[in-house]
Design a protein around this motif. Sequence first.
Motif, short mmCIF file in Angstrom:
data_model
loop_
_atom_site.label_atom_id
_atom_site.label_comp_id
_atom_site.label_asym_id
_atom_site.label_seq_id
_atom_site.Cartn_x
_atom_site.Cartn_y
_atom_site.Cartn_z
N GLN A 39 44.16 92.73 29.34
CA GLN A 39 44.82 91.96 30.49
C GLN A 39 43.77 91.82 31.80
O GLN A 39 42.77 92.58 31.70
CB GLN A 39 45.89 92.79 31.14
N THR A 40 43.93 90.72 32.41
CA THR A 40 42.93 90.56 33.51
C THR A 40 43.49 91.36 34.69
O THR A 40 44.63 91.24 34.94
CB THR A 40 43.14 88.66 33.89
N VAL A 41 42.85 91.87 35.37
CA VAL A 41 43.00 92.76 36.60
C VAL A 41 42.46 92.03 37.76
O VAL A 41 41.13 91.84 37.78
CB VAL A 41 42.52 94.24 36.41
N ARG A 42 43.35 92.00 38.74
CA ARG A 42 42.89 91.44 40.06
C ARG A 42 43.33 92.23 41.07
O ARG A 42 44.50 92.86 41.05
CB ARG A 42 43.36 90.04 40.28
N MET A 43 42.50 92.54 42.04
CA MET A 43 43.06 93.70 43.25
C MET A 43 43.55 92.49 44.29
O MET A 43 43.26 91.45 44.52
CB MET A 43 41.84 94.25 43.74
N ALA A 44 44.78 93.25 45.24
CA ALA A 44 45.31 92.44 46.17
C ALA A 44 46.02 93.69 47.10
O ALA A 44 46.02 94.73 47.00
CB ALA A 44 46.50 91.56 45.65
N ARG A 138 47.05 98.32 48.74
CA ARG A 138 46.36 97.80 47.78
C ARG A 138 46.96 97.93 46.52
O ARG A 138 47.64 99.24 46.00
CB ARG A 138 44.94 98.55 47.53
N VAL A 139 46.88 97.05 45.70
CA VAL A 139 47.55 96.86 44.41
C VAL A 139 46.82 96.16 43.21
O VAL A 139 45.88 95.58 43.73
CB VAL A 139 48.95 96.24 44.36
N ARG A 140 47.04 96.58 41.86
CA ARG A 140 46.74 95.72 41.19
C ARG A 140 47.56 94.81 40.41
O ARG A 140 48.66 94.97 40.35
CB ARG A 140 45.98 96.73 39.88
N LEU A 141 47.08 93.48 40.15
CA LEU A 141 47.92 92.53 39.47
C LEU A 141 47.22 92.56 37.97
O LEU A 141 46.29 92.27 37.81
CB LEU A 141 47.80 91.09 40.24
N LEU A 142 48.29 92.72 37.03
CA LEU A 142 47.76 92.84 35.61
C LEU A 142 48.37 91.76 34.94
O LEU A 142 49.56 91.48 35.06
CB LEU A 142 48.16 94.28 34.87
N SER A 143 47.61 90.71 34.34
CA SER A 143 47.99 89.54 33.65
C SER A 143 47.47 89.26 32.44
O SER A 143 46.34 89.42 32.30
CB SER A 143 47.75 88.36 34.70
N ASP A 144 48.24 88.86 31.51
CA ASP A 144 48.03 88.59 29.96
C ASP A 144 47.98 87.05 29.91
O ASP A 144 47.82 86.45 28.74
CB ASP A 144 48.79 89.28 29.09
#
Length: 152
Positions: A39-44, A138-144
């Motif tokens: 999965q792609t991980v983006r910080m937000a 702060r959170v992580r967005l996990l996307s497939d």
Amino acid sequence: MKPLLSLTLITAIAATLSGCVVAPNSGSVYSARQAQNEQTVRMATVESVREVTIDKGNSGTGTLSGAALGGLAGAAVGGGRGSIATGIVGAVAGGMIGNKVESDISKGKGVEITVRLDNGDLRAIVQDADEPFRAGERVRLLSDGRKTRVTH
């Protein structure tokens, strides 16, 4: 009604009702297919959190199962033509009750989490309300590529 036929019908109805189980929309629950997939991980940063209702929809199995059970119960009460009338009334009442039960089961509490990515873009993700989020954290967005979940 013969005992074996009744048992077979009740078993079939129970199997149908098991189809009413709905999949979770949790940030913490993965299906077997999702395990071991990259999965792609983006910080937000969380901008806002809003309570929502997630409606997973009715499949109709609650109505059909309730009608079948109600019809059986109603037909068992009367004798002769009376059993037909009570069976019909039982089927209608059972269908209405089954529809309401399925409708209640298919709705759950959710959250709409609006986040600002580190590049400045805003995103909103809706998921089950099983983990608390607060503005500013702060959170992580996990996307497939199809689904995105927010996690800590």
